[in-house]
Design a protein around this motif. Structure first.
Motif, PDB file in Angstrom:
ATOM      1  N   THR A   1      43.650 -19.893   4.084  1.00 48.12           N
ATOM      2  CA  THR A   1      42.647 -19.171   4.869  1.00 48.12           C
ATOM      3  C   THR A   1      42.561 -17.686   4.531  1.00 48.12           C
ATOM      4  O   THR A   1      41.523 -17.063   4.754  1.00 48.12           O
ATOM      5  N   GLY A   2      43.643 -17.068   4.018  1.00 54.49           N
ATOM      6  CA  GLY A   2      43.589 -15.638   3.717  1.00 54.49           C
ATOM      7  C   GLY A   2      43.353 -14.824   4.977  1.00 54.49           C
ATOM      8  O   GLY A   2      44.092 -14.924   5.952  1.00 54.49           O
ATOM      9  N   THR A   3      42.280 -14.060   4.992  1.00 58.13           N
ATOM     10  CA  THR A   3      41.951 -13.250   6.168  1.00 58.13           C
ATOM     11  C   THR A   3      41.362 -14.065   7.297  1.00 58.13           C
ATOM     12  O   THR A   3      41.136 -13.539   8.392  1.00 58.13           O
ATOM     13  N   GLY A   4      41.061 -15.347   7.023  1.00 59.14           N
ATOM     14  CA  GLY A   4      40.438 -16.190   8.040  1.00 59.14           C
ATOM     15  C   GLY A   4      38.930 -16.157   8.041  1.00 59.14           C
ATOM     16  O   GLY A   4      38.303 -16.683   8.969  1.00 59.14           O
TER      17      GLY A   4
ATOM     18  N   ALA B   1      47.085 -11.856   9.451  1.00 55.05           N
ATOM     19  CA  ALA B   1      45.746 -11.281   9.279  1.00 55.05           C
ATOM     20  C   ALA B   1      44.691 -12.175   9.920  1.00 55.05           C
ATOM     21  O   ALA B   1      43.788 -11.699  10.618  1.00 55.05           O
ATOM     22  N   ALA B   2      44.795 -13.483   9.690  1.00 53.13           N
ATOM     23  CA  ALA B   2      43.815 -14.415  10.258  1.00 53.13           C
ATOM     24  C   ALA B   2      43.905 -14.433  11.780  1.00 53.13           C
ATOM     25  O   ALA B   2      42.875 -14.465  12.480  1.00 53.13           O
ATOM     26  N   ARG B   3      45.115 -14.426  12.312  1.00 52.10           N
ATOM     27  CA  ARG B   3      45.273 -14.400  13.772  1.00 52.10           C
ATOM     28  C   ARG B   3      44.675 -13.130  14.355  1.00 52.10           C
ATOM     29  O   ARG B   3      43.991 -13.156  15.395  1.00 52.10           O
TER      30      ARG B   3
ATOM     31  N   LEU C   1      44.968  -7.160   5.417  1.00 49.54           N
ATOM     32  CA  LEU C   1      46.289  -6.549   5.350  1.00 49.54           C
ATOM     33  C   LEU C   1      46.742  -6.462   3.899  1.00 49.54           C
ATOM     34  O   LEU C   1      46.314  -7.254   3.055  1.00 49.54           O
ATOM     35  N   PRO C   2      47.617  -5.503   3.555  1.00 45.30           N
ATOM     36  CA  PRO C   2      48.129  -5.397   2.183  1.00 45.30           C
ATOM     37  C   PRO C   2      48.753  -6.714   1.722  1.00 45.30           C
ATOM     38  O   PRO C   2      49.496  -7.355   2.470  1.00 45.30           O
ATOM     39  N   GLY C   3      48.401  -7.126   0.500  1.00 45.87           N
ATOM     40  CA  GLY C   3      48.952  -8.352  -0.056  1.00 45.87           C
ATOM     41  C   GLY C   3      48.202  -9.612   0.318  1.00 45.87           C
ATOM     42  O   GLY C   3      48.578 -10.702  -0.113  1.00 45.87           O
ATOM     43  N   VAL C   4      47.122  -9.484   1.109  1.00 43.54           N
ATOM     44  CA  VAL C   4      46.329 -10.645   1.504  1.00 43.54           C
ATOM     45  C   VAL C   4      45.036 -10.663   0.695  1.00 43.54           C
ATOM     46  O   VAL C   4      44.391  -9.624   0.518  1.00 43.54           O
ATOM     47  N   TYR C   5      44.650 -11.841   0.214  1.00 46.87           N
ATOM     48  CA  TYR C   5      43.449 -11.985  -0.595  1.00 46.87           C
ATOM     49  C   TYR C   5      42.216 -11.583   0.201  1.00 46.87           C
ATOM     50  O   TYR C   5      41.958 -12.120   1.281  1.00 46.87           O
TER      51      TYR C   5
END
Length: 214
Positions: free
Chosen positions: A36-39, A64-66, A3-7
Protein backbone atom coordinates in the motif's frame (compact mmCIF):
# COMPACT_ATOMS: atom_id res chain seq x y z
CA UNK A 1 1.83 12.49 3.58
CA UNK A 2 4.99 10.61 2.54
CA UNK A 3 7.30 9.54 5.35
CA UNK A 4 11.05 9.13 4.63
CA UNK A 5 11.77 5.76 3.05
CA UNK A 6 8.18 5.21 1.88
CA UNK A 7 7.39 4.91 -1.83
CA UNK A 8 5.71 8.11 -2.98
CA UNK A 9 2.69 7.84 -5.32
CA UNK A 10 3.89 8.23 -8.90
CA UNK A 11 2.66 7.57 -12.45
CA UNK A 12 2.00 3.89 -11.75
CA UNK A 13 -0.20 4.76 -8.77
CA UNK A 14 -2.12 7.31 -10.86
CA UNK A 15 -2.58 4.84 -13.71
CA UNK A 16 -3.98 2.16 -11.40
CA UNK A 17 -6.16 4.71 -9.60
CA UNK A 18 -7.66 5.71 -12.94
CA UNK A 19 -8.66 2.12 -13.69
CA UNK A 20 -9.98 1.71 -10.14
CA UNK A 21 -12.24 4.74 -10.60
CA UNK A 22 -14.00 3.00 -13.48
CA UNK A 23 -14.36 -0.35 -11.72
CA UNK A 24 -17.83 -1.30 -10.51
CA UNK A 25 -17.83 -2.21 -6.81
CA UNK A 26 -20.65 -3.94 -4.92
CA UNK A 27 -22.02 -2.15 -1.88
CA UNK A 28 -19.65 -2.57 1.05
CA UNK A 29 -17.11 -4.32 -1.15
CA UNK A 30 -14.15 -5.99 0.57
CA UNK A 31 -10.98 -4.55 -0.97
CA UNK A 32 -7.35 -5.51 -0.39
CA UNK A 33 -4.47 -3.19 -1.29
CA UNK A 34 -1.12 -5.01 -1.13
CA UNK A 35 2.08 -2.97 -1.07
CA UNK A 36 0.00 0.00 0.00
CA UNK A 37 2.89 2.46 0.55
CA UNK A 38 1.30 5.74 1.60
CA UNK A 39 -2.15 4.19 1.28
CA UNK A 40 -3.17 6.25 -1.75
CA UNK A 41 -5.03 3.41 -3.49
CA UNK A 42 -6.54 2.14 -0.25
CA UNK A 43 -7.96 5.61 0.41
CA UNK A 44 -9.32 5.84 -3.13
CA UNK A 45 -11.26 2.62 -2.52
CA UNK A 46 -12.38 3.67 0.96
CA UNK A 47 -13.83 6.92 -0.40
CA UNK A 48 -16.22 4.75 -2.42
CA UNK A 49 -17.52 3.04 0.70
CA UNK A 50 -15.46 -0.12 0.43
CA UNK A 51 -14.21 -2.04 3.48
CA UNK A 52 -10.49 -1.77 2.86
CA UNK A 53 -7.58 -3.77 4.18
CA UNK A 54 -4.09 -2.57 3.28
CA UNK A 55 -0.82 -4.45 3.70
CA UNK A 56 2.83 -3.46 3.48
CA UNK A 57 6.10 -5.13 4.44
CA UNK A 58 7.53 -1.78 5.56
CA UNK A 59 6.60 -0.55 9.03
CA UNK A 60 7.17 3.02 7.85
CA UNK A 61 4.61 2.47 5.08
CA UNK A 62 2.16 0.96 7.56
CA UNK A 63 2.39 4.03 9.78
CA UNK A 64 2.19 6.37 6.78
CA UNK A 65 -0.97 4.67 5.51
CA UNK A 66 -2.55 4.69 8.97
CA UNK A 67 -1.73 8.38 9.37
CA UNK A 68 -3.11 9.28 5.95
CA UNK A 69 -6.31 7.34 6.58
CA UNK A 70 -6.78 9.12 9.92
CA UNK A 71 -6.14 12.52 8.37
CA UNK A 72 -8.71 11.77 5.66
CA UNK A 73 -11.26 10.51 8.18
CA UNK A 74 -11.47 7.13 6.42
CA UNK A 75 -11.54 3.67 7.96
CA UNK A 76 -8.76 1.50 6.54
CA UNK A 77 -7.33 -1.53 8.32
CA UNK A 78 -3.56 -1.40 7.71
CA UNK A 79 -1.53 -4.53 8.47
CA UNK A 80 2.19 -5.22 8.51
CA UNK A 81 3.39 -8.26 6.61
CA UNK A 82 4.68 -9.84 3.44
CA UNK A 83 2.13 -9.60 0.64
CA UNK A 84 -0.88 -11.86 1.37
CA UNK A 85 0.40 -13.47 4.58
CA UNK A 86 -1.53 -11.17 6.98
CA UNK A 87 -4.87 -11.95 5.26
CA UNK A 88 -4.49 -15.72 4.95
CA UNK A 89 -7.91 -17.34 4.59
CA UNK A 90 -9.77 -14.12 3.71
CA UNK A 91 -11.40 -13.37 0.36
CA UNK A 92 -12.07 -10.08 -1.40
CA UNK A 93 -14.17 -8.49 -4.11
CA UNK A 94 -11.19 -6.50 -5.34
CA UNK A 95 -7.44 -6.85 -4.92
CA UNK A 96 -5.17 -3.92 -5.84
CA UNK A 97 -1.46 -4.43 -6.39
CA UNK A 98 1.34 -2.03 -7.24
CA UNK A 99 4.24 -4.37 -6.50
CA UNK A 100 7.98 -3.97 -7.07
CA UNK A 101 8.56 -4.75 -10.75
CA UNK A 102 11.85 -3.17 -11.89
CA UNK A 103 14.52 -5.67 -13.03
CA UNK A 104 17.59 -5.40 -10.84
CA UNK A 105 21.28 -6.20 -11.37
CA UNK A 106 21.25 -7.47 -7.78
CA UNK A 107 19.47 -10.57 -9.06
CA UNK A 108 17.93 -12.92 -6.54
CA UNK A 109 19.19 -11.07 -3.47
CA UNK A 110 16.33 -9.75 -1.37
CA UNK A 111 16.24 -5.94 -1.56
CA UNK A 112 16.52 -3.96 1.64
CA UNK A 113 15.16 -0.63 2.81
CA UNK A 114 13.35 1.60 0.35
CA UNK A 115 14.51 -0.57 -2.60
CA UNK A 116 11.91 -3.13 -1.53
CA UNK A 117 9.37 -0.88 -3.25
CA UNK A 118 10.89 -1.32 -6.71
CA UNK A 119 13.67 -3.97 -6.98
CA UNK A 120 12.28 -7.33 -8.13
CA UNK A 121 15.10 -9.62 -9.26
CA UNK A 122 16.80 -10.03 -12.64
CA UNK A 123 13.55 -10.29 -14.58
CA UNK A 124 11.42 -7.99 -12.40
CA UNK A 125 9.09 -10.85 -11.49
CA UNK A 126 10.19 -11.76 -7.96
CA UNK A 127 6.86 -10.53 -6.56
CA UNK A 128 4.73 -10.57 -9.71
CA UNK A 129 4.94 -14.35 -10.07
CA UNK A 130 3.90 -14.80 -6.45
CA UNK A 131 0.90 -12.52 -6.96
CA UNK A 132 -0.12 -14.52 -10.02
CA UNK A 133 0.07 -17.74 -8.00
CA UNK A 134 -1.65 -16.55 -4.83
CA UNK A 135 -4.10 -13.76 -5.75
CA UNK A 136 -6.65 -16.01 -7.51
CA UNK A 137 -7.26 -17.81 -4.21
CA UNK A 138 -8.17 -14.54 -2.51
CA UNK A 139 -10.88 -13.55 -4.98
CA UNK A 140 -14.57 -14.15 -4.43
CA UNK A 141 -16.62 -15.30 -7.46
CA UNK A 142 -16.76 -12.28 -9.76
CA UNK A 143 -13.84 -10.73 -7.86
CA UNK A 144 -11.22 -8.67 -9.66
CA UNK A 145 -7.47 -8.23 -9.44
CA UNK A 146 -6.06 -4.91 -10.70
CA UNK A 147 -2.29 -4.90 -11.02
CA UNK A 148 0.12 -2.33 -12.41
CA UNK A 149 3.57 -3.20 -13.71
CA UNK A 150 6.25 -2.18 -16.18
CA UNK A 151 6.58 -3.44 -19.72
CA UNK A 152 10.14 -4.33 -18.69
CA UNK A 153 8.81 -7.19 -16.53
CA UNK A 154 6.81 -9.14 -19.14
CA UNK A 155 3.10 -8.26 -18.82
CA UNK A 156 2.36 -11.09 -21.24
CA UNK A 157 3.57 -13.59 -18.65
CA UNK A 158 1.35 -11.99 -16.01
CA UNK A 159 -1.71 -12.33 -18.24
CA UNK A 160 -0.82 -15.90 -19.20
CA UNK A 161 -0.29 -17.04 -15.60
CA UNK A 162 -3.57 -15.51 -14.46
CA UNK A 163 -5.41 -17.10 -17.36
CA UNK A 164 -3.86 -20.46 -16.49
CA UNK A 165 -5.24 -19.99 -12.96
CA UNK A 166 -8.76 -19.73 -14.42
CA UNK A 167 -9.15 -15.95 -14.48
CA UNK A 168 -10.25 -13.78 -17.39
CA UNK A 169 -7.18 -11.55 -17.74
CA UNK A 170 -6.01 -8.83 -20.11
CA UNK A 171 -4.12 -5.56 -20.25
CA UNK A 172 -6.71 -2.80 -19.91
CA UNK A 173 -4.59 0.36 -19.74
CA UNK A 174 -1.19 1.43 -21.06
CA UNK A 175 0.88 4.57 -20.59
CA UNK A 176 4.38 5.51 -21.71
CA UNK A 177 6.39 7.65 -19.30
CA UNK A 178 9.86 9.18 -19.12
CA UNK A 179 12.42 7.08 -17.28
CA UNK A 180 12.29 7.57 -13.54
CA UNK A 181 15.44 7.70 -11.40
CA UNK A 182 15.56 3.91 -10.82
CA UNK A 183 15.35 3.00 -14.51
CA UNK A 184 17.74 5.80 -15.46
CA UNK A 185 20.25 4.51 -12.95
CA UNK A 186 20.32 1.04 -14.54
CA UNK A 187 19.55 2.05 -18.14
CA UNK A 188 22.83 0.71 -19.52
CA UNK A 189 22.32 -2.67 -17.82
CA UNK A 190 18.73 -2.90 -19.10
CA UNK A 191 19.89 -2.22 -22.65
CA UNK A 192 22.66 -4.80 -22.38
CA UNK A 193 20.08 -7.37 -21.29
CA UNK A 194 17.84 -6.48 -24.21
CA UNK A 195 15.02 -5.27 -21.97
CA UNK A 196 15.33 -1.78 -23.47
CA UNK A 197 15.88 -1.16 -27.17
CA UNK A 198 18.80 1.09 -28.05
CA UNK A 199 16.50 3.85 -29.31
CA UNK A 200 13.91 3.47 -26.56
CA UNK A 201 13.70 6.47 -24.24
CA UNK A 202 10.43 5.78 -22.42
CA UNK A 203 9.08 3.06 -20.16
CA UNK A 204 5.64 1.54 -20.69
CA UNK A 205 3.37 0.98 -17.71
CA UNK A 206 0.40 -1.36 -17.99
CA UNK A 207 -2.58 -2.30 -15.84
CA UNK A 208 -3.67 -5.94 -15.91
CA UNK A 209 -7.26 -6.73 -14.97
CA UNK A 210 -8.13 -10.30 -14.02
CA UNK A 211 -11.60 -11.50 -13.00
CA UNK A 212 -12.62 -14.77 -11.36
CA UNK A 213 -15.70 -16.05 -13.22
CA UNK A 214 -18.89 -16.45 -11.20
Amino acid sequence: MVLPGVYAPQEDTALLAGVLSGESLPAGAAVLDVGTGTGALALAAAVRGARVTAVDVSWRAVWAARLNAARAGLRVRVLHGNLFTPVHGATFDLVLANPPYVPSPAGGRRPRGAARAWDAGHDGRMVLDRICREAPGLLRPGGVLLLVQSGLSDPGRTVALLQEAGLKASVVRRRRIAFGPVVRGRERWLRQRGLLALAEDEEELVVVRAELPV
